[in-house]
Each structure stands twice: as C-alpha cells, then as structure tokens.
Motif scaffolding. Structure first.
Motif, PDB file in Angstrom:
ATOM      1  N   THR A 427      -8.325  -3.300   8.789  1.00  0.00           N
ATOM      2  CA  THR A 427      -7.887  -2.469   7.957  1.00  0.00           C
ATOM      3  C   THR A 427      -7.335  -1.141   9.095  1.00  0.00           C
ATOM      4  O   THR A 427      -6.453  -0.601   8.368  1.00  0.00           O
ATOM      5  N   GLN A 428      -8.120  -0.798   9.703  1.00  0.00           N
ATOM      6  CA  GLN A 428      -7.087  -0.088  10.654  1.00  0.00           C
ATOM      7  C   GLN A 428      -5.768  -0.341  10.898  1.00  0.00           C
ATOM      8  O   GLN A 428      -5.227   0.561  10.915  1.00  0.00           O
ATOM      9  N   ARG A 431      -3.958   0.794   8.054  1.00  0.00           N
ATOM     10  CA  ARG A 431      -3.472   2.200   7.371  1.00  0.00           C
ATOM     11  C   ARG A 431      -2.278   2.557   8.595  1.00  0.00           C
ATOM     12  O   ARG A 431      -1.123   3.517   7.828  1.00  0.00           O
ATOM     13  N   ASP A 434       1.101   1.623   6.426  1.00  0.00           N
ATOM     14  CA  ASP A 434       1.587   1.680   5.993  1.00  0.00           C
ATOM     15  C   ASP A 434       2.605   3.164   6.282  1.00  0.00           C
ATOM     16  O   ASP A 434       2.699   4.027   5.428  1.00  0.00           O
ATOM     17  N   ARG A 564      -8.454  -4.369   2.354  1.00  0.00           N
ATOM     18  CA  ARG A 564      -8.187  -3.282   1.459  1.00  0.00           C
ATOM     19  C   ARG A 564      -7.888  -3.755  -0.173  1.00  0.00           C
ATOM     20  O   ARG A 564      -8.283  -2.974  -1.178  1.00  0.00           O
TER      21      ARG A 564
END
Length: 578
Positions: A427-428, A431, A434, A564
């Motif tokens: 998940t990190q 991010r 993105d 996510r």
C-alpha cells in the motif's frame, strides 16, 4: 359477514374439532382432529353461512408430520375444500403481537359438544417462550367462563381487539379444574406449511417478497444433489454471535429461511442466507434471483461516477487449499464496488472442478458491476499454481475465446495476499507510485539464475524497482527461488513468459532475453496502475495474431497487486457442505 365467518367446524368420523379458512379453498386444523381422514370423509361447516353454502367436504393435502402422541410436534393439517367459499379468509398478526405487558386478551372460537354454532373462550399467553420449541402455553383470562374443551382443537386464537390470528389451539389441560392449554403459534405452523409464511406479517418483507423467496428455496431443494445443510447456511447468515440453531433443528431449507424471517431480529440475516444459498443452486437464473432477493429492496449498487477515469472494480477469484485433502480447494468468487464486497460463490471442490466453477461464477459476478466500472479479473492462486494460464481459460462453455481477451486478467500470490506486513508495504509503495508517471523495471534474466535470492529480496525492498520482469517462468527450482524472493519484497508487479528459455549455454539467442527487451521498450512510459489494461491489449493482439511466429506476448503472465482496490475480504468461516 361478521369477523367470525371464517371459523369452521370440522368433523372426521366420531371426532369434532375446529378450523379456520386461510385461503378461499384451504382450512387449517389440528392433525389429531383428522387423523382418520383416509377412512372417513372430512366435513367442514362454516357456521355463519346459511343454506347449502355452509356444508362442504374436504381432503387432507398437507400435514406437519404429527406422529400420534400428545407431545409429538407437527400437529397441523391442511384441508382443501371441494369448492371455494365466498368468505374473506382470516388475517394474521405479527408473531410478537400475541404478547404484551399487560397481556393481550386472546379469543378462541371452538365447537365443543352441544355448541354447533360455536362458542368463545377467553385466554392469554403465559409468556412468549416456546415449550419444546413448538407451543405457547395458554391460561384462562378469568377464573370463570368457557374452558378449552374437546371441540376447540384446531380453533384459531385471535386478538380480541383486531380479530387477527396469532395461533391455533392444539391441546387443553386434562383436568377440568386446570384452566390452561397450548397454542401452536402461527409462525410455527408456517414451518410445516410454507405457503402460510406469506400471510404472516414479518418485519421488512412484504407478502410478494416471501412468496418469491419460498419459490426460489423450493427450486433449490428440488435439485437431485444438494451440497449444503440448512443448519450451516443458518450459521453463516447470523454469524458467530447470532442466535444459535434452535434445539429442534431445521426440517428443510425453507424451515431455516422462515426461522430467519420470523424469529431472528436481524433483518439482513435472511439476505445473507439467500446469497449463500445461491451458490448451491444448479440453475444460473435461480442463483441470480437469490442474490438479488428481495427485488423490492433498495438498490445497493453505487450511483453514477464522476467523469474522470473510474477506479478498478475487481472480480476476485481466490483458490486456496481446503485442508481436506491435497486435491481439494476452496474456491471463492467475489465482486467489489469500491470497498463494498459481495460474495458470489464459495465452494470446496476437487481440482478437476475448479475451472468450470470459477468461470461460471465469474460470469455471474458481472451482473453486480456498475455499468461504468473498469472490470478486472484477479486470481489469487497458491504459489505452485502461479504459472497456470488462467488468462487462456475458455470464457464459458459456449465461448472458446480466452478469458484474457474478454477482460483484464491478473494473478496474485495467495501467501503474499495473506501477509499483513507485505500488504502494508505494498500500500505504501502504491502511494509513492501515484506521484510518478512511470514505474522502474528490474530485470531477472535467464543467466541470473545463480544469484542469491536473499540479496534479491533485500535489494528490491530498498526501493530499487516497482516492476520485476523475468525472462524465465517459475518452472525450475532456481526460477522458483527467485520468484519467491521477489514476492517477499513489496514489488507491486511481476511479469514473465510462461514458456521456458530456448537459448544455448551462452543465452545469446535466448527467447527470455528477447522477451525482456520487448517488455522494457513497451513499459518505458507506462504507469504501473494502467498495466492490466495494457496487458489486456497485448493479449488481444497476441490471440488475434496469425503470423508464422507467435506474438512475443502470447504467453505473458502478469502478477499485479494493489491492496487498495482489493481490501481484505470478510469470507465465510464455515463450509456448509455436508
């Protein structure tokens, strides 16, 4: 007509009892009143009618399985009249309406000896607790008046203020000085005669909802082979903290469904029951109807999305060892809309039945996708199955085209999917991705098989790559070790060819090397979040290619994992397979 017009006197041989009209041709009474119906006619008299209309004959068309003793359950008989009667049938109250503080006054209209026109008895329910899961105790409203006596068996018990039915008299005290008896509550009667359930008010669901549910449940029950048990379906519906299975158990699937409707406070439990039952329906229309029941309920699908490119709406296919044998797997198919997850099917199957079951449920999952959603089919596979070419599975029994040509198909590693540490790191990593236009590719070439797997894991964890491209499939021990090393790092994307290296010892003419070179060129400016769509386009090109040589991406495999859009699912914890 008065409100008492639907009360009836029942005669079968030497016995006289009571009954009440529930449809234009059906009367309910006690089974012990008509237990000789095979050798004697059943005469039904509506005392409030006059002339030839009042006398009818009937036959027994349903019963509760009463075994002949006073304490045996199922003391219910359904009579079908030889013709319809011009009377409005009885109306039913909600199951809880028979009780209150102060107690509700209840009226029984019976036909004891010398009372051919009937007489009334006033009673109240002692408590809402069922005796032996079957009866409610009645006690006299006052110390005088008409007691329950022979001839009251089968009499409707009604609310004094509304005339609505709450149950049926099934027994009276043996001693005349003890003024009590027993009532078979209406919701218990519906266990034995399912059509009655539609007539009894229940929270949230209307008559047509219950009639539709009964038809669907009975359609599943009629199957030649039914691989589920009512008790386990019930447990899945109420959850681990819900009411336990009643002591009497469930006689049928409908019995479990009706218990959820009439006696479980959680109105959503019956919807969970239908969704779970759907997975065991043999016919696809029945499965879809069960999942979308009740049709009159609110639409839970998301509303229109903004004009920007929508997020992925995955269909998740998780295939995991079941623990019940090396050749048996738990297959769960779910569909996501945002963070909302809906289970489409969950079965424990031998390996030979996994593909057919998964494809059938994937097809049904598309019903639940928002029209504007970007569909994505994600297979979560055991590590030893990662090289399975699920993208080439025929889409359906009627369509031989590859599944990967119909929609984007990716795979995920089951072990990594279940690791909280790796899911957090992934998940990190997303991010950070993105904020960038393209991902960084790390190549693992065929001539790198001898490298240290631990060093590869540590190097990838240091943030040196977002995509790992392999020139080899995980089909050798060395290849599998490097795959495991990459999966132990939070790298969101792995890409590889499923076929092996064809080059010689020097790997100068190596197909794996050529694959990586083409891959590098194609991924140069592509953000990792768009890889499923990109690979889908490559697969469409490869499947349509008819050149002398295979398309370079004809056997490309894509492991793509963004936690996510695949939040941790809440799966069923028990298998209802008997």
């Amino acid at each position: 007509m008065t409100s008492a017009a639907w009360h009836a006197r029942i005669r079968c041989g030497p016995r006289t009892g009571s009954g009440f009209l529930v449809t234009e041709r059906h009367v309910l009474t006690c089974a012990h009143v008509v237990h000789r119906a095979e050798s004697a006619a059943v005469d039904v008299t509506f005392a409030q009618l006059r002339g030839a209309e009042r006398e009818l004959t009937a036959r027994v068309v349903g019963h509760g399985g009463w075994a002949g003793h006073d304490t045996d359950p199922g003391d219910l008989a359904v009579l079908e009249l030889d013709r319809a009667v011009p009377l409005k049938p009885a109306e039913f109250a909600a199951p809880s309406d028979a009780y209150g503080d102060p107690p509700r006054r209840l009226i029984a209209y019976g036909f004891p000896h010398h009372y051919d026109e009937g007489t009334l008895a006033e009673y109240r329910a002692t408590a809402d607790q069922l005796i032996a899961g079957e009866w409610v105790q009645l006690e006299a409203w006052a110390g005088h008046g008409q007691p329950l006596a022979p001839g009251f068996s089968g009499a409707a018990v009604t609310l004094a203020d509304t005339g609505q039915v709450v149950g049926m008299v099934s027994a009276a005290a043996r001693r005349p000085d003890v003024r009590n008896g027993r009532m078979l509550p209406a919701h218990v009667m519906a266990r034995y005669w399912p059509p009655l359930g539609a007539l009894i008010p229940t929270p949230e669901y209307e008559r047509h909802d219950k009639e539709r549910l009964r038809a669907l449940v009975e359609a599943v029950a009629r199957q030649d082979r039914l691989e589920c048990r009512p008790e386990q379906l019930y447990r899945d519906a109420v959850g681990p903290l819900g009411p336990p299975v009643p002591a009497h158990g469930f006689r049928s699937l409908w019995d479990a469904a009706w218990y959820l409707l009439s006696e479980v406070p959680d109105g959503a439990a019956v919807r969970r029951f239908t969704a779970r039952l759907a997975d065991f329906a043999a016919a696809a229309p029945t499965r879809y109807a069960l999942r979308s029941w009740p049709p009159s309920g609110p639409d839970t699908r998301p509303g229109p999305r903004p004009a920007e490119r929508p997020a992925w709406a995955p269909i998740l296919v998780e295939i995991a060892p079941s623990g019940s044998g090396d050749d048996r797997f738990l297959v769960e198919v779910s569909v996501y809309n945002g963070r909302h997850r809906r289970l489409v099917g969950s079965r424990t199957l031998p390996a030979g039945r996994v593909r057919g079951y998964a494809l059938e449920r994937i097809d049904e999952a598309f019903y639940d996708l928002d029209p504007d959603a970007r569909e994505l089919i994600a297979f979560v596979l055991p590590r030893r199955w990662l090289n399975t070419d699920v993208a080439r599975w025929a889409r359906s029994a009627d369509d031989d085209s590859p599944l990967g040509s119909f929609a984007p198909v990716v795979v995920l590693d089951l072990e990594r999917r279940r690791s909280g540490m790796l899911q957090r790191k992934l998940t990190q990593q997303w991010r950070r991705l993105d904020t960038r236009d393209k991902g960084r590719l790390h190549q693992v070439r065929c001539d790198a098989l001898g490298q240290d797997p631990t060093k590869l894991t540590v190097g990838l964890r240091s943030g040196g790559a977002d995509i790992v491209g392999f020139g080899i499939p995980p089909r050798t021990d060395a290849g599998r070790r490097l795959f495991a090393a990459s999966l132990n790092a939070p790298v969101p994307v792995l890409i590889w060819p499923r076929s092996g290296c064809r080059g010689g010892p020097s790997h100068t003419d190596c197909r794996g090397r050529a694959f990586l070179d083409r891959l590098t060129a194609h991924l140069a400016d592509l953000p990792p979040g768009e890889l499923p769509s990109f690979v889908h386009g490559l697969r469409q090109e490869a499947y349509a290619s008819d050149g002398p040589e295979p398309h370079w991406a004809h056997d490309l495999a894509l492991l793509w994992e963004d936690p996510r859009c695949l939040p941790d699912p809440v799966a069923y914890q028990h298998s209802p397979v008997g």
